[in-house]
Enzyme design. Structure first.
Site, PDB file in Angstrom:
ATOM      1  N   TYR A 258     -25.367  19.756  56.482  1.00  0.00           N
ATOM      2  CA  TYR A 258     -25.028  21.188  56.520  1.00  0.00           C
ATOM      3  C   TYR A 258     -24.187  21.577  55.306  1.00  0.00           C
ATOM      4  O   TYR A 258     -24.454  22.592  54.638  1.00  0.00           O
ATOM      5  CB  TYR A 258     -24.275  21.470  57.821  1.00  0.00           C
ATOM      6  CG  TYR A 258     -23.918  22.917  58.054  1.00  0.00           C
ATOM      7  CD1 TYR A 258     -24.883  23.838  58.491  1.00  0.00           C
ATOM      8  CD2 TYR A 258     -22.613  23.378  57.872  1.00  0.00           C
ATOM      9  CE1 TYR A 258     -24.546  25.155  58.721  1.00  0.00           C
ATOM     10  CE2 TYR A 258     -22.271  24.690  58.101  1.00  0.00           C
ATOM     11  CZ  TYR A 258     -23.242  25.578  58.522  1.00  0.00           C
ATOM     12  OH  TYR A 258     -22.914  26.895  58.756  1.00  0.00           O
TER      13      TYR A 258
ATOM     14  N   GLY B 104     -32.818  35.577  60.737  1.00  0.00           N
ATOM     15  CA  GLY B 104     -32.012  35.106  61.865  1.00  0.00           C
ATOM     16  C   GLY B 104     -31.183  36.239  62.451  1.00  0.00           C
ATOM     17  O   GLY B 104     -30.049  36.040  62.864  1.00  0.00           O
TER      18      GLY B 104
ATOM     19  N   ASN C 297     -29.457  34.835  56.262  1.00  0.00           N
ATOM     20  CA  ASN C 297     -28.485  34.446  57.292  1.00  0.00           C
ATOM     21  C   ASN C 297     -28.983  33.301  58.162  1.00  0.00           C
ATOM     22  O   ASN C 297     -28.175  32.573  58.741  1.00  0.00           O
ATOM     23  CB  ASN C 297     -28.172  35.680  58.158  1.00  0.00           C
ATOM     24  CG  ASN C 297     -27.483  35.312  59.453  1.00  0.00           C
ATOM     25  OD1 ASN C 297     -26.290  35.058  59.490  1.00  0.00           O
ATOM     26  ND2 ASN C 297     -28.259  35.247  60.545  1.00  0.00           N
TER      27      ASN C 297
ATOM     28  N   ASP D 218     -40.664  31.697  60.274  1.00  0.00           N
ATOM     29  CA  ASP D 218     -39.817  30.520  60.056  1.00  0.00           C
ATOM     30  C   ASP D 218     -39.523  30.495  58.563  1.00  0.00           C
ATOM     31  O   ASP D 218     -40.422  30.259  57.744  1.00  0.00           O
ATOM     32  CB  ASP D 218     -40.583  29.262  60.490  1.00  0.00           C
ATOM     33  CG  ASP D 218     -39.819  27.981  60.176  1.00  0.00           C
ATOM     34  OD1 ASP D 218     -38.817  28.029  59.432  1.00  0.00           O
ATOM     35  OD2 ASP D 218     -40.250  26.921  60.666  1.00  0.00           O
ATOM     36  N   VAL D 219     -38.272  30.738  58.185  1.00  0.00           N
ATOM     37  CA  VAL D 219     -37.952  30.900  56.761  1.00  0.00           C
ATOM     38  C   VAL D 219     -38.188  29.622  55.950  1.00  0.00           C
ATOM     39  O   VAL D 219     -38.296  29.683  54.732  1.00  0.00           O
ATOM     40  CB  VAL D 219     -36.496  31.392  56.537  1.00  0.00           C
ATOM     41  CG1 VAL D 219     -36.293  32.770  57.142  1.00  0.00           C
ATOM     42  CG2 VAL D 219     -35.480  30.393  57.067  1.00  0.00           C
TER      43      VAL D 219
ATOM     44  N   ARG E 189     -29.386  37.193  66.797  1.00  0.00           N
ATOM     45  CA  ARG E 189     -28.128  36.903  67.500  1.00  0.00           C
ATOM     46  C   ARG E 189     -27.020  36.573  66.492  1.00  0.00           C
ATOM     47  O   ARG E 189     -27.269  36.491  65.276  1.00  0.00           O
ATOM     48  CB  ARG E 189     -28.309  35.746  68.484  1.00  0.00           C
ATOM     49  CG  ARG E 189     -28.661  34.440  67.796  1.00  0.00           C
ATOM     50  CD  ARG E 189     -28.798  33.317  68.795  1.00  0.00           C
ATOM     51  NE  ARG E 189     -28.117  32.121  68.314  1.00  0.00           N
ATOM     52  CZ  ARG E 189     -28.060  30.973  68.959  1.00  0.00           C
ATOM     53  NH1 ARG E 189     -28.666  30.857  70.136  1.00  0.00           N
ATOM     54  NH2 ARG E 189     -27.412  29.930  68.473  1.00  0.00           N
TER      55      ARG E 189
ATOM     56  N   SER F 274     -21.054  28.802  53.786  1.00  0.00           N
ATOM     57  CA  SER F 274     -20.071  28.359  54.786  1.00  0.00           C
ATOM     58  C   SER F 274     -18.908  27.709  54.046  1.00  0.00           C
ATOM     59  O   SER F 274     -19.093  27.135  52.965  1.00  0.00           O
ATOM     60  CB  SER F 274     -20.704  27.332  55.720  1.00  0.00           C
ATOM     61  OG  SER F 274     -19.697  26.672  56.478  1.00  0.00           O
TER      62      SER F 274
ATOM     63  N   LYS G 233     -25.149  24.214  52.342  1.00  0.00           N
ATOM     64  CA  LYS G 233     -24.353  25.424  52.087  1.00  0.00           C
ATOM     65  C   LYS G 233     -23.752  25.406  50.677  1.00  0.00           C
ATOM     66  O   LYS G 233     -23.541  26.465  50.081  1.00  0.00           O
ATOM     67  CB  LYS G 233     -23.270  25.570  53.156  1.00  0.00           C
ATOM     68  CG  LYS G 233     -23.832  25.830  54.561  1.00  0.00           C
ATOM     69  CD  LYS G 233     -24.646  27.106  54.605  1.00  0.00           C
ATOM     70  CE  LYS G 233     -25.045  27.507  56.028  1.00  0.00           C
ATOM     71  NZ  LYS G 233     -25.811  28.771  56.061  1.00  0.00           N
TER      72      LYS G 233
ATOM     73  N   ALA H 148     -24.010  20.079  52.438  1.00  0.00           N
ATOM     74  CA  ALA H 148     -24.856  20.005  51.233  1.00  0.00           C
ATOM     75  C   ALA H 148     -25.730  21.246  51.126  1.00  0.00           C
ATOM     76  O   ALA H 148     -25.891  21.829  50.046  1.00  0.00           O
ATOM     77  CB  ALA H 148     -25.717  18.744  51.276  1.00  0.00           C
TER      78      ALA H 148
HETATM   79  P1  NAD Z   1     -26.718  31.379  65.377  1.00  0.00           P
HETATM   80  O1  NAD Z   1     -27.241  30.063  65.755  1.00  0.00           O
HETATM   81  O2  NAD Z   1     -26.193  32.295  66.422  1.00  0.00           O
HETATM   82  O3  NAD Z   1     -27.781  32.191  64.511  1.00  0.00           O
HETATM   83  C1  NAD Z   1     -28.644  31.583  63.611  1.00  0.00           C
HETATM   84  C2  NAD Z   1     -29.923  32.382  63.599  1.00  0.00           C
HETATM   85  O4  NAD Z   1     -30.833  31.794  62.669  1.00  0.00           O
HETATM   86  C3  NAD Z   1     -30.616  32.383  64.967  1.00  0.00           C
HETATM   87  O5  NAD Z   1     -31.042  33.687  65.266  1.00  0.00           O
HETATM   88  C4  NAD Z   1     -31.799  31.465  64.742  1.00  0.00           C
HETATM   89  O6  NAD Z   1     -32.901  31.759  65.565  1.00  0.00           O
HETATM   90  C5  NAD Z   1     -32.106  31.733  63.280  1.00  0.00           C
HETATM   91  N1  NAD Z   1     -32.921  30.690  62.679  1.00  0.00           N
HETATM   92  C6  NAD Z   1     -32.724  29.350  62.754  1.00  0.00           C
HETATM   93  N2  NAD Z   1     -33.700  28.698  62.116  1.00  0.00           N
HETATM   94  C7  NAD Z   1     -34.533  29.643  61.614  1.00  0.00           C
HETATM   95  C8  NAD Z   1     -35.726  29.591  60.846  1.00  0.00           C
HETATM   96  N3  NAD Z   1     -36.272  28.429  60.476  1.00  0.00           N
HETATM   97  N4  NAD Z   1     -36.324  30.765  60.492  1.00  0.00           N
HETATM   98  C9  NAD Z   1     -35.788  31.951  60.861  1.00  0.00           C
HETATM   99  N5  NAD Z   1     -34.675  32.049  61.605  1.00  0.00           N
HETATM  100  C10 NAD Z   1     -34.044  30.908  61.969  1.00  0.00           C
HETATM  101  O7  NAD Z   1     -25.575  31.080  64.312  1.00  0.00           O
HETATM  102  P2  NAD Z   1     -24.564  32.021  63.528  1.00  0.00           P
HETATM  103  O8  NAD Z   1     -23.226  31.450  63.752  1.00  0.00           O
HETATM  104  O9  NAD Z   1     -24.809  33.461  63.800  1.00  0.00           O
HETATM  105  O10 NAD Z   1     -24.984  31.643  62.035  1.00  0.00           O
HETATM  106  C11 NAD Z   1     -25.508  32.566  61.103  1.00  0.00           C
HETATM  107  C12 NAD Z   1     -25.317  31.998  59.707  1.00  0.00           C
HETATM  108  O11 NAD Z   1     -23.904  31.853  59.463  1.00  0.00           O
HETATM  109  C13 NAD Z   1     -25.902  30.596  59.527  1.00  0.00           C
HETATM  110  O12 NAD Z   1     -26.460  30.489  58.241  1.00  0.00           O
HETATM  111  C14 NAD Z   1     -24.705  29.699  59.656  1.00  0.00           C
HETATM  112  O13 NAD Z   1     -24.887  28.478  59.003  1.00  0.00           O
HETATM  113  C15 NAD Z   1     -23.641  30.557  59.021  1.00  0.00           C
HETATM  114  N6  NAD Z   1     -22.275  30.182  59.381  1.00  0.00           N
HETATM  115  C16 NAD Z   1     -21.841  30.270  60.663  1.00  0.00           C
HETATM  116  C17 NAD Z   1     -20.527  29.913  60.961  1.00  0.00           C
HETATM  117  C18 NAD Z   1     -19.976  29.990  62.348  1.00  0.00           C
HETATM  118  O14 NAD Z   1     -18.822  29.580  62.533  1.00  0.00           O
HETATM  119  N7  NAD Z   1     -20.691  30.510  63.328  1.00  0.00           N
HETATM  120  C19 NAD Z   1     -19.683  29.467  59.943  1.00  0.00           C
HETATM  121  C20 NAD Z   1     -20.169  29.390  58.650  1.00  0.00           C
HETATM  122  C21 NAD Z   1     -21.473  29.767  58.366  1.00  0.00           C
END
Ligand code: NAD
Length: 242
Positions: free
Chosen positions: A154, A11, A89, A62-63, A14, A141, A158, A156
């Site tokens: 979500y 991921g 990630n 796709d992970v 972005r 998270s 994390k 669960a």
């Molecule tokens: P985001 O949506 O910007 O990025 C998530 C990325 O994961 C995207 O690039 C998406 O294309 C990719 N992705 C989704 N499904 C996928 C799959 N099946 N295979 C491969 N790639 C896949 O979100 P983010 O905020 O950058 O989140 C990144 C990580 O941080 C996530 O695991 C999210 O749960 C975690 N997180 C984010 C926050 C927050 O506040 N933004 C808080 C806690 C945890």
């Protein structure tokens, strides 16, 4: 510094994943950006990482797909020669109250966030065991630590990532493989765009985090300086969940 290391970041196109890719590239690591949907964004991240003079490529996977994870790990090993750092990630949300949550919303979030991390660890681990070293960084998270209404699936997933992290840390420590988790709070990315939670007003540091706030910890956990840290879960949440 991460000179001559190879980092695989799921991921990575972005948000937090992109910031981790750029930070690790800045520190000298070659970067494999794994994406599932947005190829342009992943290629742009790889291009930006490459500006630090490291090798960087975008690869599709796709992970949540076990065999696709195997194929992409093999592809990264072939192209980059090895893998030293795995950052799980990739993540999704499908929020809703538990009383009305669709089965598919639960299954999909677990499949990507939890099983996806397992899939990547499963296929990268033989490489790490063989070279007797490696770093695994799982993005959990604070929702997995303290829960969050509307996010049963979500939270669960994390919390599962925390258990996965600790089991892997115990299982692989004798092979000099460290596995840690980062638990971000509210970070400004596409995932939190337009979010309006009363919790934001309760963040002790008084602001949402940036992807770079998370990336600097990920780079540290991948570095030699973190060689004696494993099985740890570190919050990057401005103090929210203390
Ligand atoms: P985001 O949506 O910007 O990025 C998530 C990325 O994961 C995207 O690039 C998406 O294309 C990719 N992705 C989704 N499904 C996928 C799959 N099946 N295979 C491969 N790639 C896949 O979100 P983010 O905020 O950058 O989140 C990144 C990580 O941080 C996530 O695991 C999210 O749960 C975690 N997180 C984010 C926050 C927050 O506040 N933004 C808080 C806690 C945890």
């Amino acid at each position: 510094m991460l000179n001559s290391k190879v980092a695989l970041i799921t991921g990575g196109g972005r948000g937090i994943g992109r910031a981790i890719a750029l930070k690790m590239a800045e520190e000298g690591a070659s970067i494999a950006v794994i994406y599932s949907g947005n190829r342009d964004a992943a290629e742009e991240t790889a291009r930006a990482a490459g500006e630090y003079g490291v090798m960087a490529e975008a690869l599709k996977c796709d992970v949540s797909d076990f065999s696709a994870a195997k194929t992409v790990v093999e592809a990264v090993k072939t192209r980059f020669g090895t893998i030293d750092i795995l950052v799980n990630n990739a993540g999704v949300t499908a929020d809703g109250l538990v009383m009305t949550m669709k089965e598919d919303a639960f299954d999909r979030v677990i499949a990507v966030n939890l099983k996806g991390a397992f899939n990547m660890i499963r296929h990268v681990t033989p490489i790490f065991v063989k070279k007797r070293g490696g770093r695994i960084i799982n993005i959990s998270s604070v929702a997995g630590l303290i829960g969050n209404p509307g996010q049963a699936n979500y939270a669960a997933s994390k919390a599962g990532v925390v258990g996965l992290t600790k089991a892997i840390a115990r299982e692989l420590s004798s092979r000099n493989i460290c596995c840690n988790a980062i638990a971000p709070g509210f970070i400004r990315t596409g995932m939190t765009e337009g979010i309006d939670s009363p919790l934001i007003g309760q963040i002790p540091l008084g602001r949402m985090g940036t992807p770079e706030d998370v990336a600097s910890l990920a780079a540290f956990l991948a570095s030699d300086g973190a060689a004696y840290i494993t099985g740890e879960v570190v919050r990057v949440d401005g103090g929210l969940a203390m």
